[in-house]
Design an enzyme around this catalytic site. Structure first.
Site, PDB file in Angstrom:
ATOM      1  N   LYS A  63       0.923  -1.283   0.049  1.00 22.73           N
ATOM      2  CA  LYS A  63      -0.095  -0.083  -0.094  1.00 22.73           C
ATOM      3  C   LYS A  63       0.812   1.351   0.048  1.00 22.73           C
ATOM      4  O   LYS A  63       0.434   2.252  -0.608  1.00 22.73           O
ATOM      5  CB  LYS A  63      -0.934  -0.009   1.234  1.00 22.73           C
ATOM      6  CG  LYS A  63      -2.247  -0.974   1.137  1.00 22.73           C
ATOM      7  CD  LYS A  63      -3.363  -0.543   1.743  1.00 22.73           C
ATOM      8  CE  LYS A  63      -4.508  -1.551   1.772  1.00 22.73           C
ATOM      9  NZ  LYS A  63      -5.417  -1.316   2.755  1.00 22.73           N
TER      10      LYS A  63
ATOM     11  N   LYS B 286      -7.383 -14.061  -9.381  1.00 22.19           N
ATOM     12  CA  LYS B 286      -8.698 -14.015  -8.508  1.00 22.19           C
ATOM     13  C   LYS B 286      -9.476 -12.656  -9.036  1.00 22.19           C
ATOM     14  O   LYS B 286      -8.939 -11.707  -9.504  1.00 22.19           O
ATOM     15  CB  LYS B 286      -8.303 -13.763  -7.351  1.00 22.19           C
ATOM     16  CG  LYS B 286      -9.342 -14.335  -6.194  1.00 22.19           C
ATOM     17  CD  LYS B 286      -8.688 -14.394  -4.860  1.00 22.19           C
ATOM     18  CE  LYS B 286      -9.868 -13.702  -3.948  1.00 22.19           C
ATOM     19  NZ  LYS B 286      -9.271 -13.454  -2.494  1.00 22.19           N
TER      20      LYS B 286
ATOM     21  N   LYS C 259     -12.581  -6.648  -6.982  1.00 22.94           N
ATOM     22  CA  LYS C 259     -13.139  -5.272  -7.320  1.00 22.94           C
ATOM     23  C   LYS C 259     -12.250  -4.163  -7.608  1.00 22.94           C
ATOM     24  O   LYS C 259     -12.580  -3.078  -7.850  1.00 22.94           O
ATOM     25  CB  LYS C 259     -14.293  -4.910  -6.258  1.00 22.94           C
ATOM     26  CG  LYS C 259     -13.649  -4.575  -4.896  1.00 22.94           C
ATOM     27  CD  LYS C 259     -14.671  -4.482  -3.769  1.00 22.94           C
ATOM     28  CE  LYS C 259     -14.076  -4.317  -2.387  1.00 22.94           C
ATOM     29  NZ  LYS C 259     -14.958  -4.389  -1.389  1.00 22.94           N
TER      30      LYS C 259
END
Ligand code: TRP
Length: 340
Positions: free
Chosen positions: A120, A202, A205
């Site tokens: 991140k 996978k 979203k």
């Protein structure tokens, strides 16, 4: 309302979900639809972790809306807010309070090793804030507050559960058995749903829109996305993930949603080609999502009722969390107050 004495005896399952956009068909098949089956045997806590979402910049109005929408989605897939606790993290101040205390029992070194922090901070290089760094401590607080036994998590959260266990054990070894040490909940192996465009990854979203099906997608969007799903050029319908990931993904979506064995689906589709396979997948997805969306719309149409459910559950969550937090404060030496 929860029956306190029987709730107290059931093992506790805690799951935290970030309100960062609509859930996908992958979330539904892999996790959500199994949650319903747990409601009777476990005391389940489903927390919308809005404080965690603040570690990256958010649009306030959108985040507020997403919190409600996520809670409504949980109820729409069949979770019962009278059996499970469904509430928002920021409504229960004990999460942030315990996180502070646990920060003082967590080392910079162990937080620096978290791969999600490294990922991140690379992705949000302009905003590497301390919240991003101490994110796992807030997660540990979420889990430990409720004396959680089991945490259903994907591979990406394994390291965070490990540090939760380490922090809990460290605290217990100083102060006695204050926290239950949680374990990962490995559910009935829900099949993994893959991206429609890159079927070896996978479904997620955070990838582009055409790669996933959202639980709130309209039938025409579902039809289009499945029609454009990547397959292969040999024209043969069979399950072979290594060589035919796209076709196998569609087959396993159909199998997961209908409960039929893959071999039978393959037989039924014999001679129908990829067009037939995609039509079948589309029908199954639409048939599954239609009632969920109807229920979602019904819940969202009465915001006051939804808010009342969240308020009531936050109150119950606060009551349960206070039992742990009060004990922690006493153990570490926070100033006593009158009511104790
Ligand atoms: N970190 C989790 C995620 O991004 C969300 C989360 C926050 C969580 N608190 C939790 C998950 C507690 C399980 C238990 O997916």
């Amino acid at each position: 309302m929860q029956n306190q004495s029987s709730e107290a005896r059931k093992p506790v399952i805690f799951s935290g979900i970030q309100p960062s956009g609509t859930l996908t068909l992958g979330n539904y098949i892999g996790a959500l639809r199994n949650f319903k089956l747990l409601e009777d045997d476990y005391s389940c806590v489903y927390c919308v972790v809005d404080l965690h979402a603040l570690t990256v910049r958010q649009d306030a109005a959108q985040l507020r809306a997403r919190c409600l929408s996520l809670a409504a989605t949980y109820m729409a897939v069949g979770l019962n807010p009278d059996k499970s606790l469904i509430y928002c993290q920021s409504h229960v101040s004990a999460h942030a309070e315990l996180a502070w205390i646990l920060n003082c029992y967590t080392y910079m070194g162990e937080l620096s090793r978290m791969t999600q922090f490294k990922d991140k901070s690379a992705k949000h290089a302009d905003n590497i804030n301390s919240g991003l760094f101490t994110y796992p401590v807030l997660m540990a607080a979420d889990i430990l507050l409720y004396q959680t036994n089991l945490v259903p998590i994907g591979a990406d959260q394994k390291q965070h559960l490990e540090i939760t266990r380490d922090i809990g054990q460290r605290f217990n070894s100083i102060y006695g058995d204050v926290f239950t040490i949680p374990e990962a909940y490995i559910g009935k192996v829900g099949s993994r749903v893959m991206s429609l465009q890159e079927p070896t990854r996978k479904m997620s979203k955070s990838d582009p829109e055409e790669t996933y099906i959202s639980l709130l997608d309209k039938p025409e969007d579902i039809r289009r996305k499945v029609r454009r799903a990547v397959t292969d050029s040999d024209g043969d319908i069979r399950f072979d993930f290594d060589n035919k990931p796209g076709v196998s993904n569609l087959l396993s979506i159909i199998a997961a949603l209908t409960g039929e064995p893959v071999e039978r689906i393959v037989n039924e589709l014999d001679g129908k080609g990829y067009g037939g396979l995609k039509a079948r997948a589309t029908d199954c997805v639409i048939a599954t999502l239609e009632p969920i969306q109807a229920e979602y719309n019904r819940i969202m149409a009465d915001k006051a009722a939804l808010q009342a459910i969240l308020d009531r559950n936050a109150l119950e969550a606060s009551r349960r969390a206070a039992r742990t937090l009060d004990k922690v404060k006493r153990k570490v030496g926070c100033a006593p107050h009158g009511k104790a």
